[in-house]
Design an enzyme around this catalytic site. Structure first.
Site, PDB file in Angstrom:
ATOM      1  N   GLU A  34      82.793 -21.227  -9.255  1.00 40.33           N
ATOM      2  CA  GLU A  34      82.033 -22.403  -8.800  1.00 40.33           C
ATOM      3  C   GLU A  34      82.889 -23.185  -7.815  1.00 40.33           C
ATOM      4  O   GLU A  34      84.028 -23.506  -8.087  1.00 40.33           O
ATOM      5  CB  GLU A  34      81.643 -23.277 -10.010  1.00 40.33           C
ATOM      6  CG  GLU A  34      81.107 -24.645  -9.668  1.00 40.33           C
ATOM      7  CD  GLU A  34      79.887 -24.657  -8.726  1.00 40.33           C
ATOM      8  OE1 GLU A  34      78.860 -24.051  -9.054  1.00 40.33           O
ATOM      9  OE2 GLU A  34      79.990 -25.299  -7.649  1.00 40.33           O
ATOM     10  N   ALA A  38      83.203 -28.503 -10.384  1.00 38.09           N
ATOM     11  CA  ALA A  38      82.592 -28.936 -11.645  1.00 38.09           C
ATOM     12  C   ALA A  38      81.443 -28.004 -11.951  1.00 38.09           C
ATOM     13  O   ALA A  38      80.676 -27.661 -11.051  1.00 38.09           O
ATOM     14  CB  ALA A  38      82.072 -30.360 -11.502  1.00 38.09           C
ATOM     15  N   ALA A 184      56.082 -36.855  -0.472  1.00 36.60           N
ATOM     16  CA  ALA A 184      55.537 -37.334  -1.749  1.00 36.60           C
ATOM     17  C   ALA A 184      55.578 -36.220  -2.787  1.00 36.60           C
ATOM     18  O   ALA A 184      54.639 -36.001  -3.543  1.00 36.60           O
ATOM     19  CB  ALA A 184      54.113 -37.837  -1.569  1.00 36.60           C
ATOM     20  N   GLY A 185      56.686 -35.465  -2.805  1.00 40.84           N
ATOM     21  CA  GLY A 185      56.881 -34.425  -3.812  1.00 40.84           C
ATOM     22  C   GLY A 185      57.580 -35.009  -5.032  1.00 40.84           C
ATOM     23  O   GLY A 185      57.566 -36.232  -5.260  1.00 40.84           O
ATOM     24  N   LEU A 189      58.712 -39.048  -5.536  1.00 41.22           N
ATOM     25  CA  LEU A 189      58.043 -39.927  -6.505  1.00 41.22           C
ATOM     26  C   LEU A 189      59.008 -40.386  -7.598  1.00 41.22           C
ATOM     27  O   LEU A 189      58.951 -41.534  -8.048  1.00 41.22           O
ATOM     28  CB  LEU A 189      56.822 -39.240  -7.115  1.00 41.22           C
ATOM     29  CG  LEU A 189      55.717 -38.844  -6.127  1.00 41.22           C
ATOM     30  CD1 LEU A 189      54.444 -38.477  -6.864  1.00 41.22           C
ATOM     31  CD2 LEU A 189      55.436 -39.932  -5.109  1.00 41.22           C
ATOM     32  N   GLU A 190      59.923 -39.482  -8.027  1.00 40.69           N
ATOM     33  CA  GLU A 190      60.868 -39.900  -9.080  1.00 40.69           C
ATOM     34  C   GLU A 190      61.853 -40.946  -8.541  1.00 40.69           C
ATOM     35  O   GLU A 190      62.024 -42.012  -9.135  1.00 40.69           O
ATOM     36  CB  GLU A 190      61.644 -38.683  -9.608  1.00 40.69           C
ATOM     37  CG  GLU A 190      60.794 -37.790 -10.508  1.00 40.69           C
ATOM     38  CD  GLU A 190      61.582 -36.673 -11.211  1.00 40.69           C
ATOM     39  OE1 GLU A 190      60.980 -35.950 -12.007  1.00 40.69           O
ATOM     40  OE2 GLU A 190      62.803 -36.526 -10.970  1.00 40.69           O
ATOM     41  N   LEU A 323      63.342 -24.898 -10.391  1.00 43.31           N
ATOM     42  CA  LEU A 323      63.463 -25.688 -11.608  1.00 43.31           C
ATOM     43  C   LEU A 323      64.604 -25.150 -12.454  1.00 43.31           C
ATOM     44  O   LEU A 323      64.819 -23.929 -12.534  1.00 43.31           O
ATOM     45  CB  LEU A 323      62.163 -25.606 -12.417  1.00 43.31           C
ATOM     46  CG  LEU A 323      60.934 -26.203 -11.737  1.00 43.31           C
ATOM     47  CD1 LEU A 323      59.670 -25.874 -12.515  1.00 43.31           C
ATOM     48  CD2 LEU A 323      61.080 -27.716 -11.583  1.00 43.31           C
ATOM     49  N   HIS A 325      64.888 -25.013 -15.726  1.00 45.14           N
ATOM     50  CA  HIS A 325      64.497 -24.168 -16.865  1.00 45.14           C
ATOM     51  C   HIS A 325      64.058 -22.785 -16.401  1.00 45.14           C
ATOM     52  O   HIS A 325      64.215 -21.807 -17.121  1.00 45.14           O
ATOM     53  CB  HIS A 325      63.428 -24.838 -17.748  1.00 45.14           C
ATOM     54  CG  HIS A 325      62.323 -25.510 -16.993  1.00 45.14           C
ATOM     55  ND1 HIS A 325      62.470 -26.729 -16.396  1.00 45.14           N
ATOM     56  CD2 HIS A 325      61.050 -25.131 -16.738  1.00 45.14           C
ATOM     57  CE1 HIS A 325      61.326 -27.078 -15.806  1.00 45.14           C
ATOM     58  NE2 HIS A 325      60.449 -26.120 -16.002  1.00 45.14           N
ATOM     59  N   HIS A 448      49.425 -38.561 -37.639  1.00 45.28           N
ATOM     60  CA  HIS A 448      48.769 -39.777 -37.156  1.00 45.28           C
ATOM     61  C   HIS A 448      49.606 -41.011 -37.480  1.00 45.28           C
ATOM     62  O   HIS A 448      50.130 -41.107 -38.584  1.00 45.28           O
ATOM     63  CB  HIS A 448      47.393 -39.923 -37.819  1.00 45.28           C
ATOM     64  CG  HIS A 448      46.701 -41.204 -37.450  1.00 45.28           C
ATOM     65  ND1 HIS A 448      46.056 -41.357 -36.241  1.00 45.28           N
ATOM     66  CD2 HIS A 448      46.598 -42.390 -38.111  1.00 45.28           C
ATOM     67  CE1 HIS A 448      45.560 -42.588 -36.186  1.00 45.28           C
ATOM     68  NE2 HIS A 448      45.879 -43.233 -37.308  1.00 45.28           N
TER      69      HIS A 448
END
Ligand code: FAD
Ligand code: NAI
Length: 469
Positions: A34, A38, A184-185, A189-190, A323, A325, A448
């Site tokens: 790497e 890090a 606006a991906g 937005l995040e 992503l 995951h 519930h």
């Protein structure tokens, strides 16, 4: 040269480090290289983790400033310590990074800090900063997991002061009064939400006519309305023609696609979040002739093998959903294939989650995809406004939407806007992985009062049987 490794992994992100651990578990002599100094890759150092940490902190700040009073909690004199918020973010990163380093040691994976270059089949050069001599490692198998990098806007330098990438937007030392976000991906937005919550006036400029392109259109439209209500301003269907930098900030020259008229938007800073591209620089792919596709992603077969036998690739660098995951799933599958097992990734059920508040979560097909595929489907929807736990929590925005096969009732897609949507979608994915129908999910007893009851009710709604709406 030392005894060869069974596997050398280049890149220490969620693809690379997970592959290294799995390889070691399967008895392979493994090394990981790497260059960042890090482990954890984009995800841990400048991606998922810092962004989710700031999303959580800024969400708390917004709740304290706008929502606590409604609960009878008066905390007059609230103030923001951005420095401390940023230090906490760094602490979260550092602690998780130590955890990954520990896992390398625990699994006896040899960790090299440096740039990995494929020199020939079975040979990797490690260039270490400050070291005159590079080291050459030998291996039966090489796995490339070098990830992705920010796409810059043409002719505009990302200086990380006025013109920011996501990395700069995670590091600001003061809250800008105004911020323009291009794209606006998911990142737009995040991170737009983070700075809006902390006090910036945020304008999002998007080339297309909807936010979160690719998501179910009903979800995308509703999410835009919610974010507008929260205070984000959108300029959709708009091209950015130029960005002029001044000491005091930036001026964007923009144009609606339907108009000839150019307009100006001024801001303290601009965030460029128009996507990411594969990171293959410095890898020396040309030395061995590893094939790449038109977009620059490394081409692989169903076993993650590149055009060169014994060289594999996974994660962002091979494209598909970018992503963490997805990279991790590919890591495990690829290494299992190398070990002679039957590794496999089911791409149909990889969830997409946007960690705004409310969150957005999606799995499977959208309405638009089903229509264009000519598949007859039934819709079941349930609003969080009718969910008692959401009402208790004061988090009633959004809904759960199921798309099921009209004949078999099999769940084909699920789309959620709502509190903790990213967690709620997981039970749907589990049912889908087992080929389940909405009735299967609807007949499972849910505690519930709980947010998952909204998922159950939406599943009941597919056959018109929702109890609470
Ligand atoms: P990376 O994580 O990019 O790791 C590749 C590593 O390889 C890097 O550390 C790089 O330094 C190293 N490298 C490159 N070339 C070499 C070389 N020649 N030699 C040695 N090392 C090399 N995904 C999610 O699933 N959830 C989220 O919430 C999420 N949030 C995100 C937020 C932001 C702001 C960003 C930018 C991304 C986010 N992502 C998220 C996407 C996620 O970070 C990536 O999909 C994921 O990190 C990809 O993993 P990877 O292992 O393929 O590559
Ligand atoms: P993205 O692909 O999600 O969005 C980019 C947006 O920019 C699109 O809406 C696109 O139409 C728009 N765009 C492109 N060029 C433009 C231009 N010239 N002018 C205006 N708009 C333009 O890419 P983003 O947000 O940069 O994220 C990169 C990757 O990181 C994504 O693939 C995503 O999967 C990953 N990510 C995932 C997160 C999560 O899972 N929660 C969080 C953040 C990032």
């Amino acid at each position: 040269m030392n005894e060869p490794y069974d596997l050398i992994v280049i890149g220490g992100g969620p693809g690379g480090y997970v592959a290294a651990i799995r390889a070691a578990q399967l008895g392979m002599k493994t090394a990981i290289i790497e260059k960042r100094g890090a482990l954890g890759g984009t995800c841990l150092n400048v991606g998922c983790i810092p962004s989710k940490t700031l999303l959580q902190s800024s969400h708390f700040y917004e709740m304290a400033s706008r929502e606590f009073l409604e609960h009878g909690i008066d905390i007059a004199g609230l103030s923001l310590d951005l420095n401390k918020m940023m230090s906490r973010k760094q602490k979260v990163i550092d602690e998780l990074r130590v955890g990954i380093e520990f896992l390398m040691k625990k699994n006896k994976v040899t960790y090299f800090v440096g740039v990995g270059k494929v020199q020939a089949k079975g040979k990797v050069l490690v260039e270490q900063k400050g070291k005159k001599k590079s080291e050459v490692l030998a291996a039966d198998n090489i796995l490339i997991a070098t990830g992705s990098e920010v796409i810059p806007l043409k002719n505009v330098e990302l200086d990380e002061k006025l013109v920011l990438s996501s990395t700069g937007a995670l590091e600001l030392s003061k809250v800008p009064e105004t911020m323009v976000v291009i794209g606006a991906g998911v990142i737009g937005l995040e991170l737009g939400s983070v700075w809006r919550r902390l006090g910036s006036r945020v304008t999002v400029v998007e080339f297309l006519t909807s936010v979160l392109p690719g998501m179910d259109l009903e979800i995308s439209k509703q999410m835009k309305r919610i974010l507008e209500k929260q205070g984000i301003h959108f300029e959709l269907d708009t091209k950015v023609l130029d960005i002029q930098k001044k000491k005091s900030g930036v001026t964007l020259i923009v144009q609606k696609k339907s108009s000839e008229k150019e307009e100006k938007i001024k801001a303290d800073v601009v965030l460029v979040s128009i996507g990411r591209r594969p990171h293959t620089l410095e890898l020396g792919l040309e030395n061995v002739g590893v094939g790449i596709n038109k977009q620059g992603f490394i081409s692989v077969d169903e076993d993650f093998q590149t055009s060169v036998e014994g060289i594999f690739a996974i994660g962002d660098v091979i494209g598909g959903a970018m992503l963490a995951h997805k990279a991790e799933e590919e890591a495990v599958a690829c290494v299992e294939v190398i070990a002679g097992q039957a590794g496999h990734v089911n791409y149909s059920y990889v969830p997409a989650i946007v960690y705004t508040w409310p969150e957005v979560a999606a799995v499977g097909k959208t309405e638009e995809q089903l229509k264009s595929d000519g598949i007859d489907f039934t819709v079941g929807k349930f609003p969080f406004l009718a969910n008692s736990r959401a009402k208790c929590n004061g988090d009633t925005e959004g809904f759960v939407k199921f798309l099921c096969d009209s004949k078999t009732d099999r769940i084909l897609g699920c789309h959620i806007i709502g509190p903790a949507a990213g967690d709620l979608i997981q039970e749907v994915i589990n049912v889908m992985e087992f080929g389940g129908a909405s009735e299967d999910l609807a007949r499972i007893c849910h505690g519930h009062p709980g947010l998952p009851e909204a998922v159950k009710e939406a599943a009941l709604a597919v056959s018109g049987g929702a109890i609470h709406s």
